[in-house]
Write an enzyme that holds these catalytic residues in place. Structure first.
Site, PDB file in Angstrom:
ATOM      1  N   VAL A 182       0.841  -1.203   0.000  1.00 31.28           N
ATOM      2  CA  VAL A 182       0.000   0.000   0.000  1.00 31.28           C
ATOM      3  C   VAL A 182       0.879   1.257   0.000  1.00 31.28           C
ATOM      4  O   VAL A 182       0.574   2.246  -0.663  1.00 31.28           O
ATOM      5  CB  VAL A 182      -0.969  -0.014   1.197  1.00 31.28           C
ATOM      6  CG1 VAL A 182      -1.649   1.319   1.375  1.00 31.28           C
ATOM      7  CG2 VAL A 182      -2.005  -1.120   1.018  1.00 31.28           C
ATOM      8  N   ALA A 183       1.979   1.206   0.728  1.00 26.47           N
ATOM      9  CA  ALA A 183       2.871   2.367   0.789  1.00 26.47           C
ATOM     10  C   ALA A 183       3.547   2.626  -0.554  1.00 26.47           C
ATOM     11  O   ALA A 183       3.963   3.757  -0.830  1.00 26.47           O
ATOM     12  CB  ALA A 183       3.922   2.155   1.867  1.00 26.47           C
ATOM     13  N   ILE A 219       2.146   2.646  -3.468  1.00 23.60           N
ATOM     14  CA  ILE A 219       1.244   3.325  -4.409  1.00 23.60           C
ATOM     15  C   ILE A 219       1.241   4.815  -4.106  1.00 23.60           C
ATOM     16  O   ILE A 219       0.875   5.232  -3.000  1.00 23.60           O
ATOM     17  CB  ILE A 219      -0.178   2.744  -4.302  1.00 23.60           C
ATOM     18  CG1 ILE A 219      -0.151   1.259  -4.658  1.00 23.60           C
ATOM     19  CG2 ILE A 219      -1.131   3.512  -5.214  1.00 23.60           C
ATOM     20  CD1 ILE A 219      -1.431   0.536  -4.402  1.00 23.60           C
ATOM     21  N   GLU A 265      -0.232   8.112  -3.716  1.00 27.02           N
ATOM     22  CA  GLU A 265      -1.589   8.660  -3.641  1.00 27.02           C
ATOM     23  C   GLU A 265      -1.669  10.057  -4.220  1.00 27.02           C
ATOM     24  O   GLU A 265      -2.712  10.477  -4.690  1.00 27.02           O
ATOM     25  CB  GLU A 265      -2.065   8.675  -2.182  1.00 27.02           C
ATOM     26  CG  GLU A 265      -2.175   7.297  -1.580  1.00 27.02           C
ATOM     27  CD  GLU A 265      -2.464   7.337  -0.093  1.00 27.02           C
ATOM     28  OE1 GLU A 265      -2.548   8.442   0.459  1.00 27.02           O
ATOM     29  OE2 GLU A 265      -2.590   6.266   0.492  1.00 27.02           O
ATOM     30  N   ASP A 287      -4.662  24.827 -41.924  1.00 23.02           N
ATOM     31  CA  ASP A 287      -5.062  25.602 -43.078  1.00 23.02           C
ATOM     32  C   ASP A 287      -6.530  25.938 -42.913  1.00 23.02           C
ATOM     33  O   ASP A 287      -7.355  25.052 -42.809  1.00 23.02           O
ATOM     34  CB  ASP A 287      -4.856  24.801 -44.368  1.00 23.02           C
ATOM     35  CG  ASP A 287      -5.408  25.532 -45.569  1.00 23.02           C
ATOM     36  OD1 ASP A 287      -5.447  26.768 -45.539  1.00 23.02           O
ATOM     37  OD2 ASP A 287      -5.806  24.861 -46.530  1.00 23.02           O
TER      38      ASP A 287
END
Length: 180
Positions: free
Chosen positions: A81-82, A84, A86, A128
């Site tokens: 989890v750490a 990822i 945030e 153009d």
């Protein structure tokens, strides 16, 4: 004002009309991801894979060291989890918003932040406006190729008519020679 009588024959309604056909075609259009979204997806997949490897490694290490299973899994999941970030989506949004602000100072207004990112990836912008909207034509007038950097090709003629115009090649000497 005006008054009168008329008769009409309705030949199509709803999706069978020309507007309905256009709406049906627009419904089939898939929105593509911008290059930044593709890179962020790749980063997410890489982080997910790496965190899975770390979880498996920590679980095996804890099992070899004789630690309790619940404690080992708690530590492994906490590390995953750490890993990822945030704050990544917020950082990307702020960066794109700053790009929109800089473009607004140059009198360029965009509706979507991803448009700024896609435009930032462009190396060549060809435009153009002459006749594009009024005559539904867009005609190239000159072509530059990387294969022949010292040569500029000019195209004469009107619209899509292949019978008019010619292709001209100009070398560095600025002499124009007709091709074909």
């Amino acid at each position: 004002c005006c008054s009168g009588r008329a008769r009409a024959l309705v030949i199509a309604v709803g999706v069978n009309t020309e507007f309905g056909k256009v709406a049906n075609e627009l419904g089939k259009v898939e929105s593509r991801k911008s290059p930044l979204q593709v890179k962020i997806d790749e980063l997410g997949k890489t982080l997910a894979f790496m965190s899975s490897v770390v979880i498996a490694f920590m679980a095996l290490l804890g099992w070899f060291l004789g630690r309790p299973f619940l404690e080992t899994m708690t530590v492994a999941v906490s590390l995953a989890v750490a890993a990822i970030p945030e704050g990544l989506p917020i950082c990307v949004t702020v960066t794109l918003a700053l790009g929109v602000l800089r473009m607004a100072r140059s009198n360029a207004i965009v509706k979507k932040l991803t448009s700024v990112e896609s435009l930032g990836c462009a190396t060549v912008v060809a435009s153009d406006k002459t006749g594009t909207l009024t005559q539904n034509e867009m005609t190239a007038r000159s072509v530059y190729t990387l294969a022949y950097p010292s040569t500029l090709y000019g195209i004469n003629g009107v619209g899509y008519d292949p019978r008019t115009g010619f292709l001209a090649r100009r070398e560095r000497t600025d002499e124009i020679t007709e091709v074909g």
